[in-house]
Design a protein around this motif. Structure first.
Motif: not given
Length: 104
Positions: A49-51, A56-57, A63-64, A98-101
């Motif tokens: 996913a980090m690719r 940070g997101t 983690v959340g 959800v807000g980060l998404k």
């Protein structure tokens, strides 16, 4: 696709954290095996996913999801109690994920 993999990786984080807690310090075979498999799959998914997602997101969402589901599993297993305050704080944490998404 990256978001789906990240969500599944977050689910696996809750699995490995719960299995680690149940492993008796890595002395019980089944929980230890579940811990080992799920942590590897969770990390591989996070790395994938980090690719495409900001580090940070992706990490915060991972983690959340893992933290909330680990508490939910502990409550369902009657290892922890869910108080009104804890439920409110977990709801805020879910809202932040959800807000980060939404803003990404």
């Amino acid at each position: 696709m990256a978001w789906t993999v990240l969500i599944v990786s977050g689910l696996l984080e809750a699995v490995w954290a719960t299995a680690l807690g149940a492993s008796g310090g890595l002395r019980k075979v089944r929980p230890t095996a579940l811990f080992a498999v799920s942590i590897v799959l969770s990390m591989v998914g996070l790395a994938y996913a980090m690719r495409t997602l900001p580090t940070g997101t992706a990490y915060a969402v991972w983690v959340g999801i893992g933290a909330v589901l680990t508490v939910v599993l502990a409550v369902l297993r009657k290892v922890e109690r869910l108080t009104l305050t804890r439920a409110a704080l977990l709801t805020v944490l879910i809202g932040c994920v959800v807000g980060l998404k939404v803003v990404s």
